[in-house]
Write a protein that holds these residues in place. Structure first.
Motif, PDB file in Angstrom:
ATOM      1  N   MET A   1       7.899   1.138  -7.068  1.00  0.00           N
ATOM      2  CA  MET A   1       7.320   2.481  -7.167  1.00  0.00           C
ATOM      3  C   MET A   1       5.814   2.427  -7.374  1.00  0.00           C
ATOM      4  O   MET A   1       5.318   1.588  -8.120  1.00  0.00           O
ATOM      5  CB  MET A   1       7.969   3.227  -8.336  1.00  0.00           C
ATOM      6  N   CYS A   2       5.112   3.345  -6.732  1.00  0.00           N
ATOM      7  CA  CYS A   2       3.663   3.429  -6.903  1.00  0.00           C
ATOM      8  C   CYS A   2       3.344   3.825  -8.350  1.00  0.00           C
ATOM      9  O   CYS A   2       3.835   4.841  -8.839  1.00  0.00           O
ATOM     10  CB  CYS A   2       3.079   4.469  -5.946  1.00  0.00           C
ATOM     11  N   PRO A   3       2.513   3.050  -9.040  1.00  0.00           N
ATOM     12  CA  PRO A   3       2.177   3.384 -10.424  1.00  0.00           C
ATOM     13  C   PRO A   3       1.283   4.614 -10.529  1.00  0.00           C
ATOM     14  O   PRO A   3       1.166   5.203 -11.599  1.00  0.00           O
ATOM     15  CB  PRO A   3       1.466   2.132 -10.933  1.00  0.00           C
ATOM     16  N   ARG A   4       0.671   5.020  -9.410  1.00  0.00           N
ATOM     17  CA  ARG A   4      -0.244   6.173  -9.445  1.00  0.00           C
ATOM     18  C   ARG A   4       0.468   7.485  -9.155  1.00  0.00           C
ATOM     19  O   ARG A   4       0.293   8.463  -9.886  1.00  0.00           O
ATOM     20  CB  ARG A   4      -1.373   5.951  -8.453  1.00  0.00           C
ATOM     21  N   CYS A   5       1.297   7.517  -8.077  1.00  0.00           N
ATOM     22  CA  CYS A   5       1.894   8.808  -7.685  1.00  0.00           C
ATOM     23  C   CYS A   5       3.428   8.787  -7.708  1.00  0.00           C
ATOM     24  O   CYS A   5       4.054   9.794  -7.422  1.00  0.00           O
ATOM     25  CB  CYS A   5       1.412   9.209  -6.298  1.00  0.00           C
ATOM     26  N   HIS A   6       4.025   7.630  -8.042  1.00  0.00           N
ATOM     27  CA  HIS A   6       5.475   7.470  -8.183  1.00  0.00           C
ATOM     28  C   HIS A   6       6.242   7.529  -6.868  1.00  0.00           C
ATOM     29  O   HIS A   6       7.459   7.681  -6.879  1.00  0.00           O
ATOM     30  CB  HIS A   6       6.057   8.455  -9.192  1.00  0.00           C
TER      31      HIS A   6
ATOM     32  N   CYS B   1       0.860  -1.177   0.000  1.00  0.00           N
ATOM     33  CA  CYS B   1       0.000   0.000   0.000  1.00  0.00           C
ATOM     34  C   CYS B   1       0.901   1.233   0.000  1.00  0.00           C
ATOM     35  O   CYS B   1       1.823   1.344   0.810  1.00  0.00           O
ATOM     36  CB  CYS B   1      -0.894   0.011   1.236  1.00  0.00           C
ATOM     37  N   CYS B   2       0.657   2.129  -0.927  1.00  0.00           N
ATOM     38  CA  CYS B   2       1.460   3.347  -1.054  1.00  0.00           C
ATOM     39  C   CYS B   2       1.249   4.240   0.176  1.00  0.00           C
ATOM     40  O   CYS B   2       0.105   4.545   0.536  1.00  0.00           O
ATOM     41  CB  CYS B   2       1.073   4.094  -2.329  1.00  0.00           C
ATOM     42  N   ASP B   3       2.346   4.645   0.816  1.00  0.00           N
ATOM     43  CA  ASP B   3       2.239   5.523   1.979  1.00  0.00           C
ATOM     44  C   ASP B   3       1.806   6.935   1.593  1.00  0.00           C
ATOM     45  O   ASP B   3       1.282   7.675   2.426  1.00  0.00           O
ATOM     46  CB  ASP B   3       3.589   5.605   2.705  1.00  0.00           C
ATOM     47  N   ALA B   4       2.023   7.324   0.347  1.00  0.00           N
ATOM     48  CA  ALA B   4       1.714   8.692  -0.069  1.00  0.00           C
ATOM     49  C   ALA B   4       0.260   8.844  -0.518  1.00  0.00           C
ATOM     50  O   ALA B   4      -0.402   9.824  -0.160  1.00  0.00           O
ATOM     51  CB  ALA B   4       2.653   9.116  -1.197  1.00  0.00           C
ATOM     52  N   CYS B   5      -0.248   7.893  -1.306  1.00  0.00           N
ATOM     53  CA  CYS B   5      -1.605   8.080  -1.869  1.00  0.00           C
ATOM     54  C   CYS B   5      -2.582   6.972  -1.482  1.00  0.00           C
ATOM     55  O   CYS B   5      -3.769   7.070  -1.805  1.00  0.00           O
ATOM     56  CB  CYS B   5      -1.529   8.217  -3.389  1.00  0.00           C
ATOM     57  N   GLY B   6      -2.096   5.905  -0.830  1.00  0.00           N
ATOM     58  CA  GLY B   6      -3.010   4.854  -0.383  1.00  0.00           C
ATOM     59  C   GLY B   6      -3.356   3.818  -1.427  1.00  0.00           C
ATOM     60  O   GLY B   6      -4.189   2.935  -1.174  1.00  0.00           O
ATOM     61  N   GLU B   7      -2.745   3.888  -2.614  1.00  0.00           N
ATOM     62  CA  GLU B   7      -3.018   2.916  -3.681  1.00  0.00           C
ATOM     63  C   GLU B   7      -2.446   1.543  -3.298  1.00  0.00           C
ATOM     64  O   GLU B   7      -1.291   1.440  -2.897  1.00  0.00           O
ATOM     65  CB  GLU B   7      -2.363   3.407  -4.985  1.00  0.00           C
ATOM     66  N   PHE B   8      -3.268   0.501  -3.430  1.00  0.00           N
ATOM     67  CA  PHE B   8      -2.777  -0.859  -3.245  1.00  0.00           C
ATOM     68  C   PHE B   8      -2.245  -1.385  -4.565  1.00  0.00           C
ATOM     69  O   PHE B   8      -2.732  -1.000  -5.632  1.00  0.00           O
ATOM     70  CB  PHE B   8      -3.907  -1.771  -2.767  1.00  0.00           C
TER      71      PHE B   8
HETATM   72 ZN   LIG Z   1       0.990   6.338  -4.509  1.00  0.00          ZN
END
Ligand SMILES: [Zn+2]
Length: 134
Positions: free
Chosen positions: A45-50, A31-38
């Motif tokens: 790297m988070c594919p949504r917010c990098h 789970c992304c700590d920055a945007c919450g995307e699983f």
């Molecule tokens: Zn993210």
């Protein structure tokens, strides 16, 4: 003659948490700590917010069957004819591929709710397994 084992997953710095969690009896996703995307499978790297910051989160014990295939031919040990490979979506969003057991092929329905648990498939490997809710 030795018993055929499941293929070993390639474990690396990105996915070690996932297999460690399975060994401990839980199914986790990033789970992304920055945007919450699983996300799953694990990537740096988070594919949504990098963002490169993430935490493992335990998935609930249930998910929805999104798709499946049934292995019939050729059969290769340790897999058996009729082995069901399921794509399960958790309510948080991530999807995971796993074995679906405890149900006849003809009874499998897309959209059915499945119970998901970490189960040892041999002495050295634990994987998520889905079963129908009875
Ligand atoms: Zn993210």
């Amino acid at each position: 003659m030795s018993e055929a084992l499941r293929p070993r997953p390639p474990i690396n710095a990105d996915n070690r948490f996932y297999f460690d969690a399975l060994d401990a009896g839980t199914v986790c996703a990033q789970c992304c700590d920055a945007c919450g995307e699983f996300r799953h499978p694990p990537v740096p790297m988070c594919p949504r917010c990098h963002s490169l910051e993430w935490s493992p989160r335990e998935m609930p014990g249930e998910g929805e069957l999104v798709s499946f295939v049934v292995m019939h031919h050729p059969v290769r040990p340790p897999f058996e004819d009729g082995y069901i490979v399921a794509l399960v979506e958790f309510p948080e969003g991530p999807r995971m591929v796993m074995n679906l057991e405890g149900i006849a092929e003809d009874d499998v329905k897309i959209g059915m709710t499945l119970r998901v648990a970490a189960e040892a498939v041999d002495d050295e490997l634990t994987l998520p397994v889905a079963r129908p809710i009875t």
